[in-house]
Design an enzyme around this catalytic site. Sequence first.
Site, PDB file in Angstrom:
ATOM      1  N   GLU A   1     -29.243 -27.811 -85.381  1.00 34.24           N
ATOM      2  CA  GLU A   1     -30.342 -28.642 -84.896  1.00 34.24           C
ATOM      3  C   GLU A   1     -29.785 -29.786 -84.053  1.00 34.24           C
ATOM      4  O   GLU A   1     -28.615 -30.159 -84.187  1.00 34.24           O
ATOM      5  CB  GLU A   1     -31.138 -29.206 -86.084  1.00 34.24           C
ATOM      6  CG  GLU A   1     -31.801 -28.146 -86.939  1.00 34.24           C
ATOM      7  CD  GLU A   1     -32.886 -27.389 -86.203  1.00 34.24           C
ATOM      8  OE1 GLU A   1     -33.608 -28.008 -85.373  1.00 34.24           O
ATOM      9  OE2 GLU A   1     -33.034 -26.185 -86.451  1.00 34.24           O
TER      10      GLU A   1
ATOM     11  N   ARG B   1     -43.246 -19.266 -79.662  1.00 31.30           N
ATOM     12  CA  ARG B   1     -42.126 -18.898 -78.791  1.00 31.30           C
ATOM     13  C   ARG B   1     -41.926 -17.394 -78.816  1.00 31.30           C
ATOM     14  O   ARG B   1     -42.068 -16.754 -79.862  1.00 31.30           O
ATOM     15  CB  ARG B   1     -40.825 -19.565 -79.260  1.00 31.30           C
ATOM     16  CG  ARG B   1     -40.868 -21.062 -79.255  1.00 31.30           C
ATOM     17  CD  ARG B   1     -39.607 -21.654 -79.834  1.00 31.30           C
ATOM     18  NE  ARG B   1     -39.474 -21.265 -81.238  1.00 31.30           N
ATOM     19  CZ  ARG B   1     -38.543 -21.719 -82.064  1.00 31.30           C
ATOM     20  NH1 ARG B   1     -37.630 -22.565 -81.640  1.00 31.30           N
ATOM     21  NH2 ARG B   1     -38.499 -21.323 -83.321  1.00 31.30           N
TER      22      ARG B   1
ATOM     23  N   ARG C   1     -36.943 -18.057 -77.916  1.00 35.18           N
ATOM     24  CA  ARG C   1     -35.992 -18.270 -79.025  1.00 35.18           C
ATOM     25  C   ARG C   1     -35.048 -17.090 -79.047  1.00 35.18           C
ATOM     26  O   ARG C   1     -35.488 -15.937 -79.035  1.00 35.18           O
ATOM     27  CB  ARG C   1     -36.793 -18.359 -80.333  1.00 35.18           C
ATOM     28  CG  ARG C   1     -35.974 -18.353 -81.600  1.00 35.18           C
ATOM     29  CD  ARG C   1     -35.416 -19.743 -81.841  1.00 35.18           C
ATOM     30  NE  ARG C   1     -35.054 -20.005 -83.209  1.00 35.18           N
ATOM     31  CZ  ARG C   1     -34.007 -19.491 -83.837  1.00 35.18           C
ATOM     32  NH1 ARG C   1     -33.232 -18.626 -83.248  1.00 35.18           N
ATOM     33  NH2 ARG C   1     -33.746 -19.844 -85.073  1.00 35.18           N
TER      34      ARG C   1
END
Length: 158
Positions: free
Chosen positions: A57, A91, A49
């Site tokens: 999104e 992540r 990330r």
Amino acid sequence: MKKILLALFLIAAAVIVSGAEIIGQVVGVSDGDTITILDNLDKGRFRVRLYGIDAPEKRQAFGNKAKGYLSGLIFGKQVTVRYSSIDRYGRIVGRIYLDKKDIALAMLSAGYAWHYVHFDKSPEYAAAEKKARAGRLGLWSDTSAVPPWDFRQSSKRK
């Protein structure tokens, strides 16, 4: 065996004290702020990330354009990830560099992400977002752009 254990201990200590670095090829782009890289060292796959930004999104306006822009910048290329944390989704959260180019800064400058000031106070990132907004670049061409954190919140309510 003792040498291997010592090496692992030293690597773990370095990660705790100063963060860590992964160098590898970008083999996937999930959206405008999440990628998958194949580590050059052990060929492990890591989801990463981008630190300091939040991109639209997938189901949100400009989500696909942000993903496409990020993909155009780094897909298939060797990048360096400098990180010191892992998020609640497992992540790695880090700064991604292509040569010396800060990829999150490039996303902000092109208008495909918000500066995520909740996690980052970088004046450079703030200035890049401000300049993209003023130039109505990328998502800033939409006068009613909705931050991803608000979009996610409203999606949960539905």
